[in-house]
Design a protein around this motif. Structure first.
Motif, PDB file in Angstrom:
ATOM      1  N   GLY A   1      24.986  19.979  52.787  1.00  0.00           N
ATOM      2  CA  GLY A   1      25.100  18.665  53.393  1.00  0.00           C
ATOM      3  C   GLY A   1      24.158  18.478  54.544  1.00  0.00           C
ATOM      4  N   THR A   2      24.770  18.160  55.722  1.00  0.00           N
ATOM      5  CA  THR A   2      23.890  17.876  56.791  1.00  0.00           C
ATOM      6  C   THR A   2      23.778  19.203  57.959  1.00  0.00           C
ATOM      7  OG1 THR A   2      25.766  16.860  58.096  1.00  0.00           O
ATOM      8  CG2 THR A   2      24.362  15.514  56.952  1.00  0.00           C
ATOM      9  N   ALA A   3      24.217  20.436  57.279  1.00  0.00           N
ATOM     10  CA  ALA A   3      24.089  21.770  58.024  1.00  0.00           C
ATOM     11  C   ALA A   3      25.088  21.996  59.087  1.00  0.00           C
ATOM     12  CB  ALA A   3      22.678  21.946  58.425  1.00  0.00           C
ATOM     13  N   SER A   4      26.108  21.080  59.237  1.00  0.00           N
ATOM     14  CA  SER A   4      27.070  21.481  60.121  1.00  0.00           C
ATOM     15  C   SER A   4      27.680  22.741  60.102  1.00  0.00           C
ATOM     16  CB  SER A   4      28.373  20.213  60.033  1.00  0.00           C
ATOM     17  OG  SER A   4      27.848  19.194  60.231  1.00  0.00           O
ATOM     18  N   THR A   5      28.131  23.424  58.918  1.00  0.00           N
ATOM     19  CA  THR A   5      28.520  24.650  58.797  1.00  0.00           C
ATOM     20  C   THR A   5      27.396  25.860  59.107  1.00  0.00           C
ATOM     21  OG1 THR A   5      30.321  23.896  57.533  1.00  0.00           O
ATOM     22  CG2 THR A   5      29.784  26.261  57.288  1.00  0.00           C
ATOM     23  N   ALA A   6      26.248  25.352  58.654  1.00  0.00           N
ATOM     24  CA  ALA A   6      25.118  26.326  58.659  1.00  0.00           C
ATOM     25  C   ALA A   6      24.784  26.508  60.090  1.00  0.00           C
ATOM     26  CB  ALA A   6      23.835  25.826  58.003  1.00  0.00           C
TER      27      ALA A   6
ATOM     28  N   ASP B   1      22.255  10.338  49.424  1.00  0.00           N
ATOM     29  CA  ASP B   1      21.334  10.042  50.366  1.00  0.00           C
ATOM     30  C   ASP B   1      21.850   8.815  50.997  1.00  0.00           C
ATOM     31  OD1 ASP B   1      19.297  11.907  49.811  1.00  0.00           O
ATOM     32  OD2 ASP B   1      18.056  10.501  48.503  1.00  0.00           O
ATOM     33  N   LYS B   2      22.550   7.902  50.365  1.00  0.00           N
ATOM     34  CA  LYS B   2      23.061   6.643  50.805  1.00  0.00           C
ATOM     35  C   LYS B   2      24.241   6.958  51.766  1.00  0.00           C
ATOM     36  CE  LYS B   2      21.740   3.679  47.115  1.00  0.00           C
ATOM     37  NZ  LYS B   2      22.370   2.737  46.098  1.00  0.00           N
ATOM     38  N   ALA B   3      24.875   8.059  51.402  1.00  0.00           N
ATOM     39  CA  ALA B   3      26.127   8.556  52.205  1.00  0.00           C
ATOM     40  C   ALA B   3      25.947   9.418  53.405  1.00  0.00           C
ATOM     41  CB  ALA B   3      27.070   9.095  51.232  1.00  0.00           C
ATOM     42  N   ALA B   4      24.521   9.728  53.533  1.00  0.00           N
ATOM     43  CA  ALA B   4      24.254  10.954  54.624  1.00  0.00           C
ATOM     44  C   ALA B   4      24.592  10.593  56.035  1.00  0.00           C
ATOM     45  CB  ALA B   4      22.763  11.232  54.550  1.00  0.00           C
ATOM     46  N   ARG B   5      24.169   9.516  56.437  1.00  0.00           N
ATOM     47  CA  ARG B   5      24.610   9.082  57.945  1.00  0.00           C
ATOM     48  C   ARG B   5      25.789   9.046  58.347  1.00  0.00           C
ATOM     49  NH1 ARG B   5      20.067  10.588  60.938  1.00  0.00           N
ATOM     50  NH2 ARG B   5      18.246  10.372  59.574  1.00  0.00           N
ATOM     51  N   LYS B   6      26.706   8.395  57.118  1.00  0.00           N
ATOM     52  CA  LYS B   6      28.029   8.123  57.404  1.00  0.00           C
ATOM     53  C   LYS B   6      28.895   9.571  57.329  1.00  0.00           C
ATOM     54  CE  LYS B   6      31.930   5.452  55.674  1.00  0.00           C
ATOM     55  NZ  LYS B   6      32.595   4.559  54.591  1.00  0.00           N
ATOM     56  N   TYR B   7      28.183  10.359  56.286  1.00  0.00           N
ATOM     57  CA  TYR B   7      29.033  11.767  56.202  1.00  0.00           C
ATOM     58  C   TYR B   7      28.719  12.603  57.157  1.00  0.00           C
ATOM     59  CZ  TYR B   7      29.378  16.504  54.101  1.00  0.00           C
ATOM     60  OH  TYR B   7      29.724  17.815  53.731  1.00  0.00           O
ATOM     61  N   ASN B   8      27.480  12.464  57.968  1.00  0.00           N
ATOM     62  CA  ASN B   8      27.216  13.088  59.194  1.00  0.00           C
ATOM     63  C   ASN B   8      28.049  12.594  60.129  1.00  0.00           C
ATOM     64  OD1 ASN B   8      25.488  15.130  60.610  1.00  0.00           O
ATOM     65  ND2 ASN B   8      25.057  13.307  61.799  1.00  0.00           N
ATOM     66  N   ALA B   9      28.395  11.467  60.322  1.00  0.00           N
ATOM     67  CA  ALA B   9      29.321  11.059  61.509  1.00  0.00           C
ATOM     68  C   ALA B   9      30.863  11.209  61.312  1.00  0.00           C
ATOM     69  CB  ALA B   9      28.988   9.464  61.544  1.00  0.00           C
TER      70      ALA B   9
ATOM     71  N   MET C   1      20.292  14.175  53.786  1.00  0.00           N
ATOM     72  CA  MET C   1      21.021  15.169  54.435  1.00  0.00           C
ATOM     73  C   MET C   1      20.247  16.308  54.898  1.00  0.00           C
ATOM     74  SD  MET C   1      24.555  14.858  53.732  1.00  0.00           S
ATOM     75  CE  MET C   1      25.507  13.843  52.374  1.00  0.00           C
ATOM     76  N   VAL C   2      18.957  16.543  54.266  1.00  0.00           N
ATOM     77  CA  VAL C   2      18.235  17.760  54.770  1.00  0.00           C
ATOM     78  C   VAL C   2      17.811  17.340  56.142  1.00  0.00           C
ATOM     79  CG1 VAL C   2      16.323  19.214  54.255  1.00  0.00           C
ATOM     80  CG2 VAL C   2      17.967  19.104  52.711  1.00  0.00           C
ATOM     81  N   GLU C   3      17.182  16.228  56.117  1.00  0.00           N
ATOM     82  CA  GLU C   3      16.485  15.746  57.404  1.00  0.00           C
ATOM     83  C   GLU C   3      17.440  15.560  58.438  1.00  0.00           C
ATOM     84  OE1 GLU C   3      13.731  15.016  60.089  1.00  0.00           O
ATOM     85  OE2 GLU C   3      13.280  15.627  58.031  1.00  0.00           O
ATOM     86  N   ILE C   4      18.596  15.335  58.481  1.00  0.00           N
ATOM     87  CA  ILE C   4      19.570  15.267  59.542  1.00  0.00           C
ATOM     88  C   ILE C   4      20.012  16.525  60.031  1.00  0.00           C
ATOM     89  CG2 ILE C   4      22.135  14.756  60.176  1.00  0.00           C
ATOM     90  CD1 ILE C   4      21.873  12.337  58.204  1.00  0.00           C
TER      91      ILE C   4
END
Length: 207
Positions: free
Chosen positions: A49-54, A9-17, A73-76
């Protein structure tokens, strides 16, 4: 509802970017995955994750369920799916064993960069097996940490005490594949898209 994971949860925004480190290897992974999917397929991705591959694979199939243990991650992922206008993709806050994933059966279950983050890989593979139709495909890419990479156990364990790292299972490609076979699969393809076992691709058919 699935429990969540504070680390992710804490890593989600950084992970997505973050950017893909090895684009050719990622594209090879996508190409090999698509070879096992059909336009009428019902697909589940766990640890999306943030569904990039999906977002890239959903247009190739009839229905795509993308699930992750992290609420952030799911919300992103939902935001991205809405922005892309992809209507056959649903994003779930769930993991293996959660009822909202359903009993299946699915034509394919995908798990990218996931199995090494699970404490019991063979048990996870057995749960995937139960979700698949006979002959269905389990497609994964896994960081296989063995040999000198085993030295990372101590620093990762220390980081986990402070919430700075997730659980990591250390295993070789041979051990990974033995777990998948023991869960009731026939491995039909395995290779390293990047030339490194840090991203070992396995396509396995449910027996």
């Amino acid at each position: 509802m699935s429990i969540t994971d504070p680390f992710w949860d804490k890593a989600a925004r950084k992970y997505n970017a973050s950017k893909i480190g090895n684009v050719p290897a990622y594209e090879r992974t996508l190409d090999h995955t698509r070879a096992y999917l059909t336009p009428d397929a019902n697909v589940l991705e766990i640890g999306c994750g943030t569904a990039s591959t999906a977002l890239l694979l959903a247009p190739d199939v009839a229905a795509y369920t993308a699930s992750d243990i992290s609420t952030e991650m799911v919300e992103i992922g939902r935001e991205k799916a809405r922005a892309a206008g992809i209507d056959n993709l649903r994003n779930l806050h769930a993991t293996l064993g959660d009822p909202q994933i359903g009993p299946g059966p699915y034509d394919a279950v995908l798990g990218f960069n996931l199995l090494h983050l699970m404490p019991d890989v063979e048990s996870a593979a057995r749960q995937v097996h139960a979700l698949l139709k006979p002959g269905g495909m389990f497609i994964s890419k896994t960081a296989c940490l063995s040999g000198w990479r085993g030295l990372l156990r101590v620093p990762i364990a220390g980081m986990r005490l402070f919430g700075k790292a997730p659980w990591v299972t250390f295993m070789s490609t041979e051990v990974l594949e033995s777990h998948i076979r023991a869960a009731g699969f026939e491995i039909v393809e395995s290779f390293d898209p990047s030339g490194s076992p840090m991203g070992h691709f396995v396509a396995a058919r449910r027996l």
